[in-house]
Design a protein around this motif. Structure first.
Motif, PDB file in Angstrom:
ATOM      1  N   ASP A  54      18.295  11.188  -0.446  1.00 28.37           N
ATOM      2  CA  ASP A  54      17.663  11.528  -1.713  1.00 28.37           C
ATOM      3  C   ASP A  54      17.650  13.036  -1.929  1.00 28.37           C
ATOM      4  O   ASP A  54      17.386  13.812  -1.003  1.00 28.37           O
ATOM      5  CB  ASP A  54      16.224  11.009  -1.760  1.00 28.37           C
ATOM      6  N   THR A  55      17.929  13.451  -3.144  1.00 26.07           N
ATOM      7  CA  THR A  55      17.719  14.827  -3.583  1.00 26.07           C
ATOM      8  C   THR A  55      16.584  14.821  -4.594  1.00 26.07           C
ATOM      9  O   THR A  55      16.134  13.754  -5.045  1.00 26.07           O
ATOM     10  CB  THR A  55      18.979  15.406  -4.241  1.00 26.07           C
ATOM     11  N   ALA A  56      16.153  16.006  -4.975  1.00 29.70           N
ATOM     12  CA  ALA A  56      15.111  16.077  -5.992  1.00 29.70           C
ATOM     13  C   ALA A  56      15.583  15.450  -7.299  1.00 29.70           C
ATOM     14  O   ALA A  56      14.793  14.836  -8.023  1.00 29.70           O
ATOM     15  CB  ALA A  56      14.683  17.525  -6.205  1.00 29.70           C
ATOM     16  N   ASP A  57      16.863  15.582  -7.600  1.00 31.53           N
ATOM     17  CA  ASP A  57      17.395  14.983  -8.826  1.00 31.53           C
ATOM     18  C   ASP A  57      17.324  13.454  -8.788  1.00 31.53           C
ATOM     19  O   ASP A  57      16.855  12.823  -9.740  1.00 31.53           O
ATOM     20  CB  ASP A  57      18.847  15.415  -9.038  1.00 31.53           C
ATOM     21  N   THR A  58      17.792  12.852  -7.702  1.00 26.86           N
ATOM     22  CA  THR A  58      17.792  11.388  -7.639  1.00 26.86           C
ATOM     23  C   THR A  58      16.374  10.841  -7.555  1.00 26.86           C
ATOM     24  O   THR A  58      16.059   9.818  -8.166  1.00 26.86           O
ATOM     25  CB  THR A  58      18.608  10.889  -6.431  1.00 26.86           C
ATOM     26  N   LEU A  59      15.524  11.539  -6.808  1.00 26.74           N
ATOM     27  CA  LEU A  59      14.143  11.087  -6.674  1.00 26.74           C
ATOM     28  C   LEU A  59      13.391  11.234  -7.992  1.00 26.74           C
ATOM     29  O   LEU A  59      12.554  10.392  -8.335  1.00 26.74           O
ATOM     30  CB  LEU A  59      13.447  11.876  -5.564  1.00 26.74           C
ATOM     31  N   THR A  60      13.684  12.275  -8.744  1.00 25.45           N
ATOM     32  CA  THR A  60      13.054  12.463 -10.050  1.00 25.45           C
ATOM     33  C   THR A  60      13.355  11.295 -10.973  1.00 25.45           C
ATOM     34  O   THR A  60      12.464  10.780 -11.662  1.00 25.45           O
ATOM     35  CB  THR A  60      13.541  13.775 -10.696  1.00 25.45           C
ATOM     36  N   LEU A  61      14.602  10.850 -10.997  1.00 28.85           N
ATOM     37  CA  LEU A  61      14.975   9.730 -11.859  1.00 28.85           C
ATOM     38  C   LEU A  61      14.231   8.457 -11.474  1.00 28.85           C
ATOM     39  O   LEU A  61      13.728   7.723 -12.334  1.00 28.85           O
ATOM     40  CB  LEU A  61      16.485   9.497 -11.787  1.00 28.85           C
ATOM     41  N   ARG A  62      14.135   8.203 -10.171  1.00 30.18           N
ATOM     42  CA  ARG A  62      13.453   6.992  -9.706  1.00 30.18           C
ATOM     43  C   ARG A  62      11.956   7.049  -9.997  1.00 30.18           C
ATOM     44  O   ARG A  62      11.338   6.059 -10.405  1.00 30.18           O
ATOM     45  CB  ARG A  62      13.715   6.795  -8.214  1.00 30.18           C
ATOM     46  N   LEU A  63      11.361   8.221  -9.786  1.00 35.22           N
ATOM     47  CA  LEU A  63       9.926   8.366 -10.034  1.00 35.22           C
ATOM     48  C   LEU A  63       9.605   8.314 -11.527  1.00 35.22           C
ATOM     49  O   LEU A  63       8.547   7.814 -11.918  1.00 35.22           O
ATOM     50  CB  LEU A  63       9.421   9.679  -9.435  1.00 35.22           C
ATOM     51  N   ALA A  64      10.507   8.815 -12.353  1.00 32.65           N
ATOM     52  CA  ALA A  64      10.279   8.755 -13.797  1.00 32.65           C
ATOM     53  C   ALA A  64      10.172   7.312 -14.268  1.00 32.65           C
ATOM     54  O   ALA A  64       9.292   6.960 -15.065  1.00 32.65           O
ATOM     55  CB  ALA A  64      11.410   9.475 -14.529  1.00 32.65           C
ATOM     56  N   GLU A  65      11.073   6.454 -13.774  1.00 33.70           N
ATOM     57  CA  GLU A  65      11.018   5.042 -14.138  1.00 33.70           C
ATOM     58  C   GLU A  65       9.780   4.365 -13.562  1.00 33.70           C
ATOM     59  O   GLU A  65       9.147   3.533 -14.222  1.00 33.70           O
ATOM     60  CB  GLU A  65      12.289   4.332 -13.666  1.00 33.70           C
ATOM     61  N   LEU A  66       9.417   4.724 -12.332  1.00 34.47           N
ATOM     62  CA  LEU A  66       8.233   4.142 -11.707  1.00 34.47           C
ATOM     63  C   LEU A  66       6.979   4.514 -12.484  1.00 34.47           C
ATOM     64  O   LEU A  66       6.098   3.683 -12.720  1.00 34.47           O
ATOM     65  CB  LEU A  66       8.120   4.629 -10.257  1.00 34.47           C
ATOM     66  N   GLY A  67       6.896   5.781 -12.891  1.00 35.10           N
ATOM     67  CA  GLY A  67       5.724   6.222 -13.631  1.00 35.10           C
ATOM     68  C   GLY A  67       5.597   5.563 -14.985  1.00 35.10           C
ATOM     69  O   GLY A  67       4.497   5.316 -15.467  1.00 35.10           O
ATOM     70  N   ALA A  68       6.723   5.249 -15.603  1.00 35.66           N
ATOM     71  CA  ALA A  68       6.690   4.663 -16.938  1.00 35.66           C
ATOM     72  C   ALA A  68       6.527   3.156 -16.920  1.00 35.66           C
ATOM     73  O   ALA A  68       5.779   2.589 -17.702  1.00 35.66           O
ATOM     74  CB  ALA A  68       7.973   5.023 -17.684  1.00 35.66           C
ATOM     75  N   GLU A  69       7.247   2.479 -16.014  1.00 39.14           N
ATOM     76  CA  GLU A  69       7.276   1.027 -16.095  1.00 39.14           C
ATOM     77  C   GLU A  69       7.027   0.318 -14.772  1.00 39.14           C
ATOM     78  O   GLU A  69       6.413  -0.726 -14.732  1.00 39.14           O
ATOM     79  CB  GLU A  69       8.630   0.565 -16.654  1.00 39.14           C
ATOM     80  N   GLY A  70       7.517   0.834 -13.686  1.00 40.37           N
ATOM     81  CA  GLY A  70       7.449   0.096 -12.443  1.00 40.37           C
ATOM     82  C   GLY A  70       8.485  -1.010 -12.418  1.00 40.37           C
ATOM     83  O   GLY A  70       9.352  -1.113 -13.267  1.00 40.37           O
ATOM     84  N   ARG A  71       8.391  -1.869 -11.429  1.00 39.69           N
ATOM     85  CA  ARG A  71       9.366  -2.954 -11.267  1.00 39.69           C
ATOM     86  C   ARG A  71       8.767  -4.263 -11.780  1.00 39.69           C
ATOM     87  O   ARG A  71       7.856  -4.819 -11.192  1.00 39.69           O
ATOM     88  CB  ARG A  71       9.747  -3.095  -9.797  1.00 39.69           C
ATOM     89  N   GLY A  72       9.317  -4.752 -12.897  1.00 36.98           N
ATOM     90  CA  GLY A  72       8.865  -6.028 -13.435  1.00 36.98           C
ATOM     91  C   GLY A  72       7.539  -5.959 -14.162  1.00 36.98           C
ATOM     92  O   GLY A  72       6.984  -6.968 -14.535  1.00 36.98           O
ATOM     93  N   GLU A  73       6.988  -4.741 -14.373  1.00 41.65           N
ATOM     94  CA  GLU A  73       5.703  -4.625 -15.050  1.00 41.65           C
ATOM     95  C   GLU A  73       5.648  -3.285 -15.743  1.00 41.65           C
ATOM     96  O   GLU A  73       6.064  -2.276 -15.188  1.00 41.65           O
ATOM     97  CB  GLU A  73       4.553  -4.721 -14.035  1.00 41.65           C
ATOM     98  N   ASN A  74       5.130  -3.268 -16.949  1.00 40.80           N
ATOM     99  CA  ASN A  74       4.982  -2.020 -17.686  1.00 40.80           C
ATOM    100  C   ASN A  74       3.702  -1.347 -17.233  1.00 40.80           C
ATOM    101  O   ASN A  74       2.617  -1.638 -17.711  1.00 40.80           O
ATOM    102  CB  ASN A  74       4.927  -2.315 -19.199  1.00 40.80           C
ATOM    103  N   ARG A  75       3.826  -0.424 -16.252  1.00 46.02           N
ATOM    104  CA  ARG A  75       2.643   0.172 -15.632  1.00 46.02           C
ATOM    105  C   ARG A  75       1.826   0.970 -16.634  1.00 46.02           C
ATOM    106  O   ARG A  75       0.603   0.908 -16.633  1.00 46.02           O
ATOM    107  CB  ARG A  75       3.057   1.090 -14.474  1.00 46.02           C
ATOM    108  N   MET A  76       2.493   1.753 -17.460  1.00 44.95           N
ATOM    109  CA  MET A  76       1.747   2.568 -18.398  1.00 44.95           C
ATOM    110  C   MET A  76       0.998   1.699 -19.401  1.00 44.95           C
ATOM    111  O   MET A  76      -0.186   1.903 -19.669  1.00 44.95           O
ATOM    112  CB  MET A  76       2.701   3.514 -19.130  1.00 44.95           C
TER     113      MET A  76
END
Length: 221
Positions: free
Chosen positions: A160-182
């Protein structure tokens, strides 16, 4: 719910999109000003959040700094229920934080209280963390010190680099897996306000990581 969104880089775009898809009314988007880019620095480039907001037909505010009577009056005019902040890039003072009826929440890219501050993703990689995540927290005068409503974890891969981790965390923060977290969080705001987790223990400071291009930081086991 009527929301004012604060964000600037690509990391914040999925959170903005999720709010819109979740049926919330985004009254306005606050982002940083366009910046000079390129070798001659003669071309102004808009931040990713501005591009996304304009494409969605949203009002965009770009103050040099989020302070002053005029900016505060503009926010009050929108009569927001809540402010949502995701990597905006400026510290918001208490008089601004208090304008939305329910205050403001922050989508922060670390498992608070670890790595408070401006560069939590880089800090996690540089310090050899094996797991990171996203915290959604109430904002207050202290730096990333408010109560946490929601945490989601994410393993840090060997490459992982900061770039790849940023993309994954952005999706996690917005939606998560199978659930809209926000969206889930906002629908249960009152309940989570009662159940918020106070931050305790010594914090880490993400500013220790310094400021550098994300691609330069790589996770080493």
């Amino acid at each position: 719910m009527r929301i004012i969104f604060f964000g600037t880089p690509e990391f914040a775009v999925p959170s903005l999109d999720t709010l819109r898809r979740g049926g919330h009314e985004v009254a306005a988007v606050v982002t940083q000003p366009d910046r000079p880019h390129g070798r001659s620095r003669s071309k102004l480039v808009p931040p990713p959040v501005k591009v996304a907001a304009l494409a969605a037909g949203l009002e965009v505010l770009q103050p040099d700094r989020p302070v002053g009577d005029l900016f505060a009056a503009t926010l009050r005019h929108h009569r927001a229920d809540l402010g949502v902040v995701a990597a905006y890039g400026h510290i918001l003072k208490p008089d601004i934080l208090s304008i939305p009826a329910r205050g403001m929440i922050n989508v922060h890219a670390s498992l608070l209280p670890r790595w408070r501050g401006a560069a939590p993703i880089q800090a996690a990689i540089l310090h050899g963390d094996r797991v990171t995540g996203v915290s959604i927290m109430q904002m207050e005068a202290g730096l990333d010190s408010g109560p946490v409503y929601l945490r989601r974890t994410l393993p840090i891969g060997a490459e992982d680099t900061a770039d790849t981790l940023t993309l994954r965390l952005a999706e996690l923060g917005a939606e998560g897996r199978g659930e809209n977290r926000m969206r889930h969080h906002l629908h249960r705001m009152n309940e989570r306000m009662r159940m918020a987790i106070p931050l305790a223990g010594p914090p880490g400071s993400a500013d220790q990581a310094g400021r550098f291009d994300g691609g330069d930081a790589t996770r080493h086991h």
